[in-house]
Design an enzyme around this catalytic site. Structure first.
Site, PDB file in Angstrom:
ATOM      1  N   HIS A 234      -5.189   1.201 -15.243  1.00 28.80           N
ATOM      2  CA  HIS A 234      -5.464   1.020 -13.870  1.00 28.80           C
ATOM      3  C   HIS A 234      -6.788   0.101 -13.711  1.00 28.80           C
ATOM      4  CE1 HIS A 234      -4.994   3.102  -9.638  1.00 28.80           C
ATOM      5  NE2 HIS A 234      -5.541   1.675  -9.488  1.00 28.80           N
TER       6      HIS A 234
ATOM      7  N   GLU B 195      -1.726   9.914 -13.338  1.00 26.83           N
ATOM      8  CA  GLU B 195      -3.068   9.253 -13.924  1.00 26.83           C
ATOM      9  C   GLU B 195      -4.122  10.275 -13.696  1.00 26.83           C
ATOM     10  OE1 GLU B 195      -4.612   5.884 -10.871  1.00 26.83           O
ATOM     11  OE2 GLU B 195      -2.925   5.395 -12.522  1.00 26.83           O
TER      12      GLU B 195
ATOM     13  N   PRO C   8       0.915  -0.958  -0.040  1.00 26.13           N
ATOM     14  CA  PRO C   8       0.005   0.027   0.011  1.00 26.13           C
ATOM     15  C   PRO C   8       0.851   1.328  -0.055  1.00 26.13           C
ATOM     16  CG  PRO C   8       0.018  -0.941   2.248  1.00 26.13           C
ATOM     17  CD  PRO C   8       0.774  -1.914   1.389  1.00 26.13           C
TER      18      PRO C   8
ATOM     19  N   ASP D  24       0.295  -0.447 -14.487  1.00 24.91           N
ATOM     20  CA  ASP D  24      -0.885  -0.392 -14.495  1.00 24.91           C
ATOM     21  C   ASP D  24      -1.651   0.958 -13.761  1.00 24.91           C
ATOM     22  OD1 ASP D  24      -3.660  -1.678 -15.138  1.00 24.91           O
ATOM     23  OD2 ASP D  24      -3.913  -1.711 -12.988  1.00 24.91           O
TER      24      ASP D  24
ATOM     25  N   ALA E 163       0.051  -1.589  -8.166  1.00 22.55           N
ATOM     26  CA  ALA E 163      -0.232  -1.610  -6.849  1.00 22.55           C
ATOM     27  C   ALA E 163      -0.790   0.137  -6.563  1.00 22.55           C
ATOM     28  CB  ALA E 163       0.959  -1.583  -5.579  1.00 22.55           C
ATOM     29  N   ARG E 164       0.276   0.990  -6.411  1.00 26.20           N
ATOM     30  CA  ARG E 164       0.004   2.424  -6.391  1.00 26.20           C
ATOM     31  C   ARG E 164       0.981   3.142  -7.221  1.00 26.20           C
ATOM     32  NH1 ARG E 164      -4.367   1.331  -5.610  1.00 26.20           N
ATOM     33  NH2 ARG E 164      -5.715   1.762  -3.772  1.00 26.20           N
TER      34      ARG E 164
ATOM     35  N   ASN F 162       6.835   4.838   2.000  1.00 23.42           N
ATOM     36  CA  ASN F 162       7.421   4.271   0.716  1.00 23.42           C
ATOM     37  C   ASN F 162       7.132   5.019  -0.313  1.00 23.42           C
ATOM     38  OD1 ASN F 162       4.632   3.711   0.225  1.00 23.42           O
ATOM     39  ND2 ASN F 162       4.816   1.571   0.697  1.00 23.42           N
TER      40      ASN F 162
END
Length: 327
Positions: free
Chosen positions: A293, A261, A204, A256, A231-232, A209
């Site tokens: 995404h 975005e 997450p 993705d 993920a993110r 991070n």
């Protein structure tokens, strides 16, 4: 009992309608996002639900509380579009969605295979009747070391998927899962960076991070490494990724989700000018697989997220504990 639903999409609408009948709940639906202006629709409702298109900052959360609403849900796994600190301070109950991890895990492995076999180039060539093999030699998964960063539900499912390919699997997590020890070798993050041919992210987004994959991290990786991010977007510094693709330090990327975005993903842009130069430049690389995404986007996951969005609020209102509760 009445709930107000925002960000209702065409693909969600029939699912939400069926759920409202099954749960014997009246719903008010809006295709638009939750804003200070559209909040008026929720007057008289016991709870409200939304997707990631809605941005819930402190003033909007306070306005929600002032309407007497204490239970809100996002029909998404991620909840970084909610100011959770403000929600906690205001005493709101906040819920997010769950779904089984197969959708994203399968998509992740698909991205690896597409990049290893240069399928993007093959498909584009075939569209113009170019069936040559120049530059098309690929790699086999069994010959490679795959590094999985984050071994929660999705990361664990990725490891189980990969175990059938005969590749070496390295894993990094703050809390290693003993059940995965027979399939993957837990190691330090720097070791994973240095030894992996493919690195895939399944953590997450946190303040710790943010941009964990930046120029410094990429320099510690094997030349030609392939990066996968389902993920993110903010886990990867886009500018650093572009530089590494240009010089060949990164040999390919499956993206993705991207930090740039916003305003583009899940939107038919059509003839509108896109002023996002980094997004447009990144997706033109022949060794970059860029998708909108949608790793999560399956029938099963959509039904699960919609159910979580409604039932978590109803459970909370009745004092029933739910694993969907964030706060």
């Amino acid at each position: 009992m009445k709930l107000c639903l925002y960000d209702v999409t065409d693909y969600e609408a029939p699912i939400l309608e069926e759920l409202s009948r099954r749960l014997e709940t009246q719903v008010v639906k809006s295709r638009g996002p939750l804003t200070a202006e559209s909040l008026e629709l929720a007057r008289g409702c016991a709870g409200l639900s939304f997707l990631g298109y809605s941005r819930l900052d402190a003033p909007l959360l306070e306005a929600i509380r002032n309407l007497g609403i204490r239970h809100i849900s996002t029909r998404t796994i991620g909840y970084d579009h909610i100011d959770t600190a403000a929600a906690r301070r205001l005493g709101l109950h906040v819920y997010h969605a769950h779904y089984e991890p197969s959708n994203v895990a399968d998509f992740t492995v698909m991205m690896m295979l597409i990049l290893l076999r240069k399928a993007k180039i093959s498909i584009c060539r075939a569209l113009v009747n170019d069936f040559s093999l120049d530059g098309m030699m690929g790699r086999e998964m069994r010959s490679l070391t795959i590094g999985v960063v984050g071994t929660g539900k999705i990361g664990g499912a990725v490891i189980r998927n990969l175990s059938g390919f005969g590749c070496r699997i390295l894993a990094y997590a703050h809390h290693p899962d003993p059940a995965l020890a027979a399939l993957a070798e837990y190691t330090a993050l720097d070791t994973l960076y240095a030894q992996s041919d493919i690195i895939t992210l399944h953590v997450p987004l946190t303040s710790q991070n943010y941009h964990m994959i930046d120029q410094a991290a990429i320099r510690r990786m094997k030349p030609g490494v392939i990066l996968i991010n389902t993920a993110r977007g903010q886990l990867i510094d886009t500018e650093g990724l572009i530089d590494a693709l240009e010089c060949g330090q990164v040999g390919g990327a499956g993206i993705d989700t991207l930090e740039e975005e916003s305003g583009v993903m899940h939107v038919h842009v059509g003839t509108r000018v896109i002023d996002n130069r980094r997004l447009l430049y990144l997706k033109q690389f022949p060794n970059v697989l860029y998708t909108q995404h949608y790793a999560f986007f399956t029938q099963e996951a959509t039904e699960s997220m919609a159910l979580c969005g409604l039932k978590s609020i109803l459970d909370g209102l009745h004092g029933i504990a739910t694993p969907c509760e964030i706060l």
